[in-house]
Design an enzyme around this catalytic site. Sequence first.
Site, mmCIF file in Angstrom:
data_model
loop_
_atom_site.group_PDB
_atom_site.id
_atom_site.type_symbol
_atom_site.label_atom_id
_atom_site.label_comp_id
_atom_site.label_asym_id
_atom_site.label_seq_id
_atom_site.Cartn_x
_atom_site.Cartn_y
_atom_site.Cartn_z
ATOM 1 N N GLU A 263 24.449 -24.924 65.355
ATOM 2 C CA GLU A 263 24.488 -25.005 63.889
ATOM 3 C C GLU A 263 23.118 -24.681 63.292
ATOM 4 O O GLU A 263 22.098 -25.119 63.820
ATOM 5 C CB GLU A 263 24.905 -26.419 63.479
ATOM 6 C CG GLU A 263 24.967 -26.577 61.960
ATOM 7 C CD GLU A 263 25.729 -27.819 61.554
ATOM 8 O OE1 GLU A 263 26.891 -27.960 61.971
ATOM 9 O OE2 GLU A 263 25.157 -28.644 60.850
ATOM 10 N N HIS B 298 33.166 -42.982 59.084
ATOM 11 C CA HIS B 298 32.474 -42.481 57.898
ATOM 12 C C HIS B 298 31.961 -43.671 57.077
ATOM 13 O O HIS B 298 32.689 -44.665 56.912
ATOM 14 C CB HIS B 298 33.424 -41.604 57.055
ATOM 15 C CG HIS B 298 32.744 -40.936 55.913
ATOM 16 N ND1 HIS B 298 32.649 -41.504 54.669
ATOM 17 C CD2 HIS B 298 32.089 -39.759 55.836
ATOM 18 C CE1 HIS B 298 31.969 -40.691 53.864
ATOM 19 N NE2 HIS B 298 31.627 -39.621 54.550
HETATM 20 P P1 FAD Z 1 36.626 -36.409 53.817
HETATM 21 O O1 FAD Z 1 37.416 -35.981 55.011
HETATM 22 O O2 FAD Z 1 37.208 -36.191 52.491
HETATM 23 O O3 FAD Z 1 36.270 -37.953 54.061
HETATM 24 C C1 FAD Z 1 35.404 -38.669 53.176
HETATM 25 C C2 FAD Z 1 35.831 -40.141 53.126
HETATM 26 O O4 FAD Z 1 37.104 -40.244 52.475
HETATM 27 C C3 FAD Z 1 36.015 -40.791 54.491
HETATM 28 O O5 FAD Z 1 35.652 -42.140 54.363
HETATM 29 C C4 FAD Z 1 37.504 -40.648 54.762
HETATM 30 O O6 FAD Z 1 38.006 -41.660 55.637
HETATM 31 C C5 FAD Z 1 38.094 -40.755 53.368
HETATM 32 N N1 FAD Z 1 39.288 -39.928 53.183
HETATM 33 C C6 FAD Z 1 39.562 -38.731 53.759
HETATM 34 N N2 FAD Z 1 40.723 -38.235 53.317
HETATM 35 C C7 FAD Z 1 41.195 -39.138 52.407
HETATM 36 C C8 FAD Z 1 42.360 -39.193 51.590
HETATM 37 N N3 FAD Z 1 43.269 -38.215 51.625
HETATM 38 N N4 FAD Z 1 42.520 -40.272 50.775
HETATM 39 C C9 FAD Z 1 41.589 -41.278 50.735
HETATM 40 N N5 FAD Z 1 40.482 -41.281 51.502
HETATM 41 C C10 FAD Z 1 40.277 -40.214 52.330
HETATM 42 N N6 FAD Z 1 27.827 -31.867 54.138
HETATM 43 C C11 FAD Z 1 27.439 -30.818 53.375
HETATM 44 O O7 FAD Z 1 27.143 -31.002 52.179
HETATM 45 N N7 FAD Z 1 27.369 -29.543 53.879
HETATM 46 C C12 FAD Z 1 27.689 -29.273 55.175
HETATM 47 O O8 FAD Z 1 27.620 -28.117 55.594
HETATM 48 C C13 FAD Z 1 28.102 -30.364 56.013
HETATM 49 N N8 FAD Z 1 28.445 -30.150 57.300
HETATM 50 C C14 FAD Z 1 28.891 -31.219 58.065
HETATM 51 C C15 FAD Z 1 29.288 -30.978 59.395
HETATM 52 C C16 FAD Z 1 29.721 -32.028 60.200
HETATM 53 C C17 FAD Z 1 30.124 -31.757 61.616
HETATM 54 C C18 FAD Z 1 29.761 -33.343 59.680
HETATM 55 C C19 FAD Z 1 30.212 -34.476 60.542
HETATM 56 C C20 FAD Z 1 29.391 -33.584 58.355
HETATM 57 C C21 FAD Z 1 28.950 -32.529 57.543
HETATM 58 N N9 FAD Z 1 28.584 -32.731 56.208
HETATM 59 C C22 FAD Z 1 28.163 -31.665 55.447
HETATM 60 C C23 FAD Z 1 28.583 -34.086 55.621
HETATM 61 C C24 FAD Z 1 29.915 -34.399 54.905
HETATM 62 O O9 FAD Z 1 30.086 -33.538 53.818
HETATM 63 C C25 FAD Z 1 29.859 -35.858 54.426
HETATM 64 O O10 FAD Z 1 29.886 -36.727 55.533
HETATM 65 C C26 FAD Z 1 30.902 -36.256 53.384
HETATM 66 O O11 FAD Z 1 30.559 -37.547 52.889
HETATM 67 C C27 FAD Z 1 32.332 -36.340 53.905
HETATM 68 O O12 FAD Z 1 32.864 -35.096 54.141
HETATM 69 P P2 FAD Z 1 34.300 -34.965 54.871
HETATM 70 O O13 FAD Z 1 34.634 -33.537 54.895
HETATM 71 O O14 FAD Z 1 34.293 -35.702 56.153
HETATM 72 O O15 FAD Z 1 35.192 -35.740 53.792
#
Ligand code: FAD
Length: 290
Positions: free
Chosen positions: A17, A150
């Site tokens: 990455e 998370h």
């Molecule tokens: P989600 O999957 O939406 O989850 C966020 C929270 O909401 C979690 O607590 C989850 O349990 C909950 N949740 C999920 N779906 C639902 C639903 N349908 N209803 C209610 N609650 C729900 N950040 C950046 O800004 N840029 C990047 O390029 C980036 N790359 C990353 C790469 C990796 C491998 C990882 C692990 C993280 C990365 N992040 C990045 C950080 C990430 O954006 C944050 O951790 C963010 O807070 C959550 O993103 P997510 O896609 O996991 O969100």
Amino acid sequence: MKVSQILHSGVPTLSFEVFPPKTSDSIDKVRSATEEIAELHPSFMSVTYGAGGGTGHYTLEIAENLIRKKNVPLLAHLTCVDSTREGILSRLGEFRAAGVENIMALRGDIPKEPRLPRENWAYAHANELMREVRDYGGFCIGGACYPETHPESLSRRDDIAYLKEKVDCGCEFLTTQMFFDNNILFNFMYHLREAGVNVPVLAGIMPVTNAVQIRRIMQISGTQLPQRFKALLDRFGSDPEAMMQAGIAYATDQIIDLYANGVEHVHVYTMNKPVVARKLTENLSAILGK
Ligand code: FAD
């Protein structure tokens, strides 16, 4: 090439990455560091995306450069927080035109000062973005997962239930948040599989080469540091060269233990450091058959 195809090819993978610059001043430096990393022939490379999309054009620029010049399979990250549907569709069009075949679909951290009024945000969670990307068509979709849960989640059970939803919305693989104790990953994998989440999982490994930076990351992500790792930080944290050597050795050890215990895919957070990517590639050359 699609990341799903690479992950299902039956050989262990090592992917890297990188992150884009925040301003145009450092674009040349980032371009050349990421090209050097691509020359090590990782299984694929990913380019991160600034939440809210304000610097998304740099993600596009770095991704396009790597595809065009190095022909490396490319995964572009995309966040949907603080975004409109038009903005996301337009970015997907740009990624498509640049030759990007894989999208890491993320929500992004909720910004303290959003660009848009909240009622204009088109997506609440990553699974909604995944559905959008799937409907757009033609991209392989990845998502994030958290072996230590998370920070916003009330329970591991909820967190994993939402991961299942991501898979139902088109997510073909998951990459983990960094972790420093492999037992945390093995335990998480057990719970994932038990919940019926069966897509490939890439173990996210951060070779720590800077003690100040890791302490800051720990505060944000809530990642646990095992005693053995804390001892390295305490003993070598103030000596950059020693910390680099110790951090790479720790990550190598962690990765070998993962492969030895059946984890097939490792994704390394290189922090744009070619020397780190090169040393790890050398340390794992026979293990990966390179
Ligand atoms: P989600 O999957 O939406 O989850 C966020 C929270 O909401 C979690 O607590 C989850 O349990 C909950 N949740 C999920 N779906 C639902 C639903 N349908 N209803 C209610 N609650 C729900 N950040 C950046 O800004 N840029 C990047 O390029 C980036 N790359 C990353 C790469 C990796 C491998 C990882 C692990 C993280 C990365 N992040 C990045 C950080 C990430 O954006 C944050 O951790 C963010 O807070 C959550 O993103 P997510 O896609 O996991 O969100």
